[in-house]
Design an enzyme around this catalytic site. Structure first.
Site, short mmCIF file in Angstrom:
data_model
loop_
_atom_site.label_atom_id
_atom_site.label_comp_id
_atom_site.label_asym_id
_atom_site.label_seq_id
_atom_site.Cartn_x
_atom_site.Cartn_y
_atom_site.Cartn_z
N LYS A 8 0.81 -1.30 0.07
CA LYS A 8 0.07 0.02 -0.04
C LYS A 8 0.93 1.23 0.11
O LYS A 8 1.43 1.45 0.74
CB LYS A 8 -0.73 0.07 1.38
CG LYS A 8 -2.21 0.59 1.10
CD LYS A 8 -2.15 2.19 0.75
CE LYS A 8 -1.87 2.91 2.03
NZ LYS A 8 -1.76 4.27 1.59
N GLU A 60 8.89 1.05 11.41
CA GLU A 60 10.13 2.07 11.42
C GLU A 60 9.41 3.32 11.17
O GLU A 60 8.76 3.83 10.46
CB GLU A 60 10.63 1.84 9.87
CG GLU A 60 12.02 2.43 10.05
CD GLU A 60 12.17 3.78 9.30
OE1 GLU A 60 11.97 4.78 9.96
OE2 GLU A 60 12.50 3.47 8.24
N CYS A 112 13.43 10.21 7.38
CA CYS A 112 13.14 9.76 8.71
C CYS A 112 14.27 9.87 9.70
O CYS A 112 14.35 10.35 10.88
CB CYS A 112 12.68 8.11 8.96
SG CYS A 112 11.86 7.80 7.28
N GLU A 138 9.09 16.12 15.02
CA GLU A 138 9.80 15.89 13.96
C GLU A 138 8.92 16.91 12.57
O GLU A 138 7.95 16.94 12.58
CB GLU A 138 9.29 14.45 13.19
CG GLU A 138 9.95 14.03 12.12
CD GLU A 138 9.78 12.64 11.50
OE1 GLU A 138 8.74 12.09 11.59
OE2 GLU A 138 10.86 11.82 11.21
P1 ADP Z 1 3.61 10.64 6.92
O1 ADP Z 1 3.54 11.37 8.11
O2 ADP Z 1 4.88 10.32 6.32
O3 ADP Z 1 2.45 10.89 5.70
P2 ADP Z 1 1.86 8.53 7.59
O4 ADP Z 1 2.36 7.52 8.83
O5 ADP Z 1 0.61 9.36 7.68
O6 ADP Z 1 3.15 9.15 7.41
O7 ADP Z 1 1.61 7.64 6.39
C1 ADP Z 1 2.62 6.69 6.08
C2 ADP Z 1 1.79 5.49 5.60
O8 ADP Z 1 0.79 4.87 6.51
C3 ADP Z 1 0.91 6.00 4.27
O9 ADP Z 1 0.90 4.94 2.97
C4 ADP Z 1 -0.58 6.10 4.63
O10 ADP Z 1 -1.59 6.09 3.80
C5 ADP Z 1 -0.53 5.18 5.75
N1 ADP Z 1 -1.66 5.11 6.75
C6 ADP Z 1 -1.91 6.53 7.29
N2 ADP Z 1 -2.81 6.01 8.11
C7 ADP Z 1 -3.33 4.71 8.31
C8 ADP Z 1 -4.11 3.78 9.19
N3 ADP Z 1 -4.61 4.33 9.91
N4 ADP Z 1 -3.90 2.61 8.74
C9 ADP Z 1 -2.97 2.01 8.13
N5 ADP Z 1 -2.12 2.88 7.29
C10 ADP Z 1 -2.09 4.11 7.43
#
Ligand code: ADP
Length: 485
Positions: A178, A253, A287, A386
């Site tokens: 995903k 991570e 990161c 961050e």
């Molecule tokens: P960033 O701050 O780098 O955008 P996120 O943690 O929001 O980090 O996103 C990292 C990944 O996790 C993306 O692919 C995002 O779509 C996915 N993501 C965000 N929310 C959820 C959730 N509730 N469950 C699973 N995956 C998620």
């Protein structure tokens, strides 16, 4: 170079529209232009992808594939990525805003190396014979975990996908990938290339979509055995909580606020360069970005001056232009976040030495100038949270003990840097830092063989390296056989 951009969900080696028929737009952050509408995967598509992955795990074609053949498929995929490197690099730059130099020369090349490294591992996964007492033969088998859900962020879309897909496939798993909603394009292309390389249907499925739709459905799905997640600490906690209901194996991570410690006895020019790469490379959307630069008092003023001069040379421009050093921030929302932190820095009393402004290229795009705050204290927001942008916080210190104490005074523990000519001091600091990676007199070094991941709120589990791959993507079976007589 292919001109058609692939925008579909990739399941069972075929392109699909979303079950809902919905799409979302992916845009170029350097221009604001629409690149393409992309299929918006959600729970129904995740169901379909997991079903396909489960079929792959049940099929002899994948489950009993000769490991040499599995290795050769991974190697073939590496070759195809190399053959399509210019296209993948340009796609990544369009989608993410990073420079073409970074996407093509650094990211895509490292992805090729990564698939080759794990191709080399695929036929060397073996168990042990254990000398148990009694008339028994006891041996272990290292078996795949099953279906792996890989969720990756937008900062290194193809590289982080490869960090998870390559070892998971090497260990014989099937994957549902995903990608982040901001940057889905190279992941979809990876799915197509895997099919072209000869991986059977269902071995690698790619479902673009939003985190709270496709991502959440993948984490909750009972047909998924393990989740390998890279992203924010906030979402990491949600992932761990949700995955607990179905007892999935989870590795996370997460974020960082990594200290880059510069002692007075360092090669200051090299440290200025290294600290610059540490925070401005990848627009600081890294990161492991060295976002807290700790500088010993004796060289503090000199360092700040040299570092600011370097920041001013970190030129903004068209990411496809070879002279550009700082690309576009991935999205409008992220741009606002970064600028919000610049305001927070000023309000908390940090000294803005240079940068901190929105910029445009040809009147367009989400650009921020390389930003340097000096006289930062470790309690300020810009030293604690961050930012994920090109914003350096320089913090003064006196002596080794204070450096270590400031460095470790953070909830995170992803990476750290130390700059000194004193080897004993370097080793002591490397020992005492609470971080998953420590760089001495260098920064931002990675290799497929070297494990990467965090201490504390930066997560658990590691990407890269043989041991980390075995830990994450295999499970051990112990077999007891009664021996006659
Ligand atoms: P960033 O701050 O780098 O955008 P996120 O943690 O929001 O980090 O996103 C990292 C990944 O996790 C993306 O692919 C995002 O779509 C996915 N993501 C965000 N929310 C959820 C959730 N509730 N469950 C699973 N995956 C998620």
């Amino acid at each position: 170079m292919s001109t058609e951009i692939s925008t579909c969900i990739w399941i069972h080696n075929e392109a699909h529209d979303a079950a809902s028929g919905d799409t979302f737009d992916t845009t170029n952050p350097a221009t604001g232009d629409l690149i393409a509408p992309v299929a918006r995967g959600a729970a129904a598509d995740i169901d379909r992808a997991v079903d396909s992955a489960r079929q792959a795990m049940a099929s002899p074609a994948w489950r009993h594939m000769n490991p040499h053949k599995r290795a050769s498929l991974l190697w073939r995929l590496a070759d195809l990525i190399k053959e399509n490197a210019d296209e993948l690099g340009a796609l990544e730059t369009q989608d993410n805003g990073k420079t073409f130099f970074e996407s093509r020369k650094v990211d895509v090349n490292s992805v090729v190396a990564n698939f080759r490294y794990f191709a080399g591992m695929a036929d060397k996964i073996q168990g042990e014979t254990i000398p148990v007492p009694g008339p028994f033969l006891n041996y272990t088998l290292r078996e795949p975990v099953g279906v792996v859900g890989a969720i990756v962020p937008w900062n290194y879309p193809l590289s982080l996908a490869a960090w998870k897909v390559a070892p998971a496939l090497a260990c014989g798993n099937a994957v549902v990938l995903k990608p982040a909603e901001q940057t889905p394009l190279t992941a979809i292309r990876l799915g197509e290339l895997a099919a072209e390389a000869g991986f059977p249907p269902g071995v690698l499925n790619v479902v673009p979509g939003f985190g709270d739709e496709a991502g959440a459905a993948l984490v909750a799905h009972p047909g998924v055995d393990a989740i390998s997640f890279t992203g924010s600490t906030e979402v990491g906690k949600i992932v761990a909580r949700t995955a607990a209901d179905t007892l999935k194996k989870v590795s996370l991570e997460l974020g960082g606020k990594s200290p880059n410690i510069i002692f007075a006895d360092a090669d200051v020019r090299a440290a200025v360069r290294g600290a610059g790469t540490g925070i401005f490379y990848g627009k600081g959307e890294v990161c492991a970005a060295g976002s807290r630069i700790l500088v010993e008092r004796a060289i503090y003023d000199d360092f700040v001056e040299q570092f600011a001069a370097r920041a001013e040379k970190t030129t903004i421009g068209d990411p496809m232009d070879g002279t550009t050093r700082l690309g576009a921030i991935v999205s409008e929302a992220q741009l606002e976040r970064v600028l919000g932190y610049v305001e927070a820095g000023k309000n908390d009393g940090a000294r803005l030495v240079t940068g901190g402004e929105r910029a445009f290229v040809d009147g367009k795009g989400n650009f921020v100038t390389a930003t340097v705050f000096a006289d930062v204290s470790n309690e300020m927001t810009i030293a604690r949270e961050e930012i994920f942008g090109p914003v350096a916080a320089i913090i003064p210190f006196e002596g080794v003990d204070e450096a270590i104490s400031i460095a470790n005074a953070t909830e995170y523990g992803l990476a750290a840097g130390v700059w000194t000519r004193d080897a004993g001091k370097a080793l002591r600091v490397a020992r005492d830092l609470q971080a998953g990676t420590v760089w001495v007199n260098t920064y931002n070094q990675y290799d497929s063989g070297s494990p990467f991941g965090g201490y504390k709120a930066s997560g658990y589990g590691r990407d890269l390296g043989v041991q980390a791959a075995l830990d994450k993507y295999t499970q051990v079976k112990s077999v007891w056989v009664a021996v006659d007589g």
